[in-house]
Design a protein around this motif. Structure first.
Motif, short mmCIF file in Angstrom:
data_model
loop_
_atom_site.label_atom_id
_atom_site.label_comp_id
_atom_site.label_asym_id
_atom_site.label_seq_id
_atom_site.Cartn_x
_atom_site.Cartn_y
_atom_site.Cartn_z
N MET A 1 0.61 -1.48 0.40
CA MET A 1 0.16 -0.26 0.31
C MET A 1 0.46 1.12 -0.64
SD MET A 1 -3.27 1.31 2.67
CE MET A 1 -3.61 -0.40 1.97
N PRO A 2 0.71 1.97 -0.36
CA PRO A 2 1.04 3.54 -0.54
C PRO A 2 1.42 4.09 0.88
CG PRO A 2 -0.11 2.94 -2.44
CD PRO A 2 -0.28 2.33 -1.97
N VAL A 3 2.40 4.77 1.04
CA VAL A 3 2.90 5.98 2.01
C VAL A 3 2.17 6.70 1.78
CG1 VAL A 3 4.88 6.34 3.79
CG2 VAL A 3 5.02 4.63 2.34
N PRO A 91 13.65 -0.32 -0.08
CA PRO A 91 13.22 1.19 -0.45
C PRO A 91 11.85 1.84 -0.25
CG PRO A 91 13.34 -0.15 -2.34
CD PRO A 91 13.10 -1.71 -0.98
N LEU A 92 12.04 3.12 -0.57
CA LEU A 92 10.47 3.91 -0.88
C LEU A 92 10.53 4.91 -1.69
CD1 LEU A 92 7.88 4.50 0.46
CD2 LEU A 92 9.00 6.79 1.41
N VAL A 93 10.19 3.91 -3.00
CA VAL A 93 10.17 4.86 -4.52
C VAL A 93 9.38 5.39 -4.75
CG1 VAL A 93 9.89 4.23 -6.34
CG2 VAL A 93 10.98 2.50 -4.89
N TYR A 94 9.80 6.88 -6.00
CA TYR A 94 8.86 7.58 -5.85
C TYR A 94 8.93 8.07 -7.34
CZ TYR A 94 11.62 11.48 -4.96
OH TYR A 94 12.78 12.82 -4.99
N CYS A 95 7.93 8.47 -7.76
CA CYS A 95 7.96 9.36 -9.46
C CYS A 95 6.83 11.13 -9.07
CB CYS A 95 7.70 8.45 -10.42
SG CYS A 95 5.80 7.73 -10.42
N TRP A 96 6.78 11.38 -10.27
CA TRP A 96 6.25 12.51 -10.34
C TRP A 96 4.55 12.80 -9.46
CZ3 TRP A 96 1.76 15.44 -13.52
CH2 TRP A 96 2.25 17.01 -12.99
N ALA A 104 5.73 0.65 -10.77
CA ALA A 104 6.46 -0.38 -12.41
C ALA A 104 7.79 -0.97 -11.18
CB ALA A 104 6.59 0.25 -13.21
N PHE A 105 8.45 0.43 -11.16
CA PHE A 105 9.91 -0.16 -10.82
C PHE A 105 9.87 -1.12 -8.68
CE2 PHE A 105 14.12 1.12 -8.62
CZ PHE A 105 14.88 0.55 -9.36
N ALA A 106 8.95 -0.15 -8.67
CA ALA A 106 7.99 -0.86 -6.88
C ALA A 106 8.42 -2.14 -7.33
CB ALA A 106 7.65 0.21 -6.50
N GLU A 117 8.71 -0.12 -1.02
CA GLU A 117 6.70 0.58 -1.32
C GLU A 117 6.47 1.85 -2.32
OE1 GLU A 117 3.89 0.40 2.24
OE2 GLU A 117 5.88 -0.76 2.96
N THR A 118 5.83 2.36 -2.31
CA THR A 118 5.62 3.89 -3.25
C THR A 118 5.16 4.82 -2.26
OG1 THR A 118 3.70 3.77 -3.70
CG2 THR A 118 5.87 3.12 -5.52
N ILE A 119 5.29 5.93 -3.12
CA ILE A 119 4.77 7.79 -2.00
C ILE A 119 3.43 7.88 -2.92
CG2 ILE A 119 5.26 9.36 -1.37
CD1 ILE A 119 7.65 9.55 -0.90
#
Length: 353
Positions: A1-3, A91-96, A104-106, A117-119
Motif C-alpha cells: 500500500m502506498p505511503v 526502499p521507498l520509491v516515488y515518481c512525479w 512499475a519499478f517498485a 513501497e511507493t509514496i
C-alpha cells in the motif's frame, strides 16, 4: 500500500533503507525529497519521446514503448546501483505523481523479494506539503535579524552562533549565494523549488519556543525569492546591528571573496555590471585597483560608494523596529570568538522584547 505523507517530518519516522527518485534527471535536479537517490527509469530524452508519442500518436503505443524502456533501465539499476543490496532491503520509491514509473519499478523490486513501497501522490504530494508550510502557514518561531553593512562577517557569525547552540537559519547557505553581485558560489544556485524544499525542511526543524537568528537580506537572494510569510516575519523582527570599521571590513572581504579575486575576468565583468549605477571614472578606478591586485582598497571603495549607501537606504525603512547595536573592532577568528558571548546576550535581550 502506498505511503501517505501528511507532514514534512513523516519521512524521518518511516522505516525505509533508502528513498529512490525514479523521475528523469531534469526533474530530480529541479527538486527532490531530501536524501533521495536518483535512479531514473526514463532519461530526459526518453521521457520527452514517450510524452510526444502519447499526445501525438497513441497512449497505448506510448505505454508499450515506455514499459520497455523502464524495464531496461530498471535492469541496469538492479545490476549496478542496487547490486549489493541485501535480502531485507526496503526502499521507498516515488515518481512525479505516484503513478506508472514508481509503480512499475517498485513492482520489479518487490518481485526480487525486496520490500519496496511507493509514496501516494509521488513528488507532487510532497511538494504540496512544502507549499503549505511556506505559503499557507505562519512563520513558526520568533525572528531576530542579524544586520550590518557588507563585510561585517554576518554569515560567519551565524555559524559561530549555531556551534554555540543558537537557533540559526542560514538563508545564503540554502541559496548557495552570498547575496550580492559578487556573491555567486561554485555549483550555482538551486532551482526555486529546490530552495523551497530545503527551506521548508529547515523550518520544520525549528523550535517554536526559541528565537531563530537570520541574516538581514532582501526578499531575493541571487535569483531566488523568499516566501512572503518569511519575508514579512523578517521585516517585523527586532535587529542586532553590527558596526565594524571600514578597514577591518575591507580586509575581511578580501579574504572571503578570494574565489572572485583569483578570477580576474570574473572580477572585471562584475565591476562592469555596476556601470549603469556609477560614473565612468569610478568604474575605471575600481578596474585599476582590481588590475593592481589592491583588493582591500577595491573592497573599501565598493563599500563606501556602492554597498553602504544602499544598505543605509534599506535600513531606514525599518527604523521603527527594536534595534541594538554592537561595535566590533576586528573580524579575525579570535576577535569573532571573543565577541560571541556578548552577541548572544544581545540576541536574548531582543528576543524578550
Amino acid at each position: 500500500m502506498p505511503v501517505s505523507l501528511v507532514s514534512l517530518t513523516d519521512l524521518a519516522a518511516l522505516d525505509f533503507d533508502e528513498i529512490l527518485d525514479v523521475r528523469s534527471p531534469a526533474e530530480y535536479a529541479e527538486d527532490h525529497i531530501p536524501g533521495a537517490i536518483s535512479l531514473p527509469v526514463l532519461s530526459n530524452e526518453e521521457r520527452a519521446r514517450v510524452g510526444t508519442i502519447y499526445t501525438r500518436q497513441s497512449p497505448f503505443l506510448a505505454r508499450k514503448i515506455g514499459a520497455a524502456i523502464v524495464a531496461r533501465n530498471a535492469a541496469m539499476h538492479i545490476e549496478t546501483a542496487l547490486a549489493d543490496k541485501p535480502k531485507g532491503y526496503r526502499p521507498l520509491v516515488y515518481c512525479w505523481r505516484g503513478g506508472q514509473r514508481s509503480g512499475a519499478f517498485a513492482l520489479i523490486l518487490s518481485q526480487i523479494g525486496w520490500r519496496a513501497e511507493t509514496i501516494e501522490g509521488g513528488w507532487r504530494s510532497y511538494r504540496r506539503l512544502v507549499q503549505e508550510a511556506l505559503y499557507g502557514s505562519p512563520w513558526p518561531a520568533p525572528v531576530v535579524l542579524l544586520d550590518g553593512n557588507t563585510g561585517t562577517a554576518k554569515t560567519e557569525i551565524l555559524g559561530l552562533l549555531r556551534a554555540a547552540g543558537g537557533q540559526v537559519l542560514d538563508l545564503e547557505g540554502l541559496a548557495n549565494h552570498r547575496g550580492s553581485l559578487f556573491g555567486a558560489m561554485p555549483g550555482g544556485q538551486p532551482a526555486q523549488k529546490g530552495f523551497e524544499t530545503a527551506l521548508a525542511m529547515a523550518r520544520a526543524a525549528l523550535d517554536p519556543l526559541r528565537p531563530v537568528v537570520i541574516e538581514a537580506e532582501s526578499s531575493r537572494i541571487g535569483h531566488l525569492n523568499l516566501p512572503r510569510g518569511l519575508w514579512e516575519a523578517m521585516k517585523a523582527a527586532p535587529r542586532l546591528e553590527l558596526s565594524v570599521p571600514l578597514a577591518a571590513r575591507a580586509a575581511y572581504l578580501a579574504r572571503r571573496y578570494r574565489d572572485v579575486t583569483d578570477d580576474p575576468a570574473r572580477l572585471l565583468a562584475t565591476i562592469d555590471g555596476l556601470a549603469p549605477q556609477h560614473p565612468r571614472a569610478r568604474i575605471e578606478a575600481w578596474r585599476a585597483l582590481a588590475a593592481e591586485g589592491a583588493f582591500e582598497a577595491l573592497a573599501a571603495g565598493l563599500m563606501a560608494d556602492h554597498y553602504d549607501p544602499r544598505y543605509g537606504r534599506q535600513r531606514a525603512r525599518f527604523e521603527d523596529r527594536p534595534t541594538r547595536r554592537v561595535t566590533l573592532d576586528g573580524l579575525d577568528p579570535g576577535a569573532l570568538a571573543s565577541s560571541l558571548p556578548g552577541l548572544m546576550a544581545e540576541i536574548d535581550a531582543l528576543a524578550r522584547l
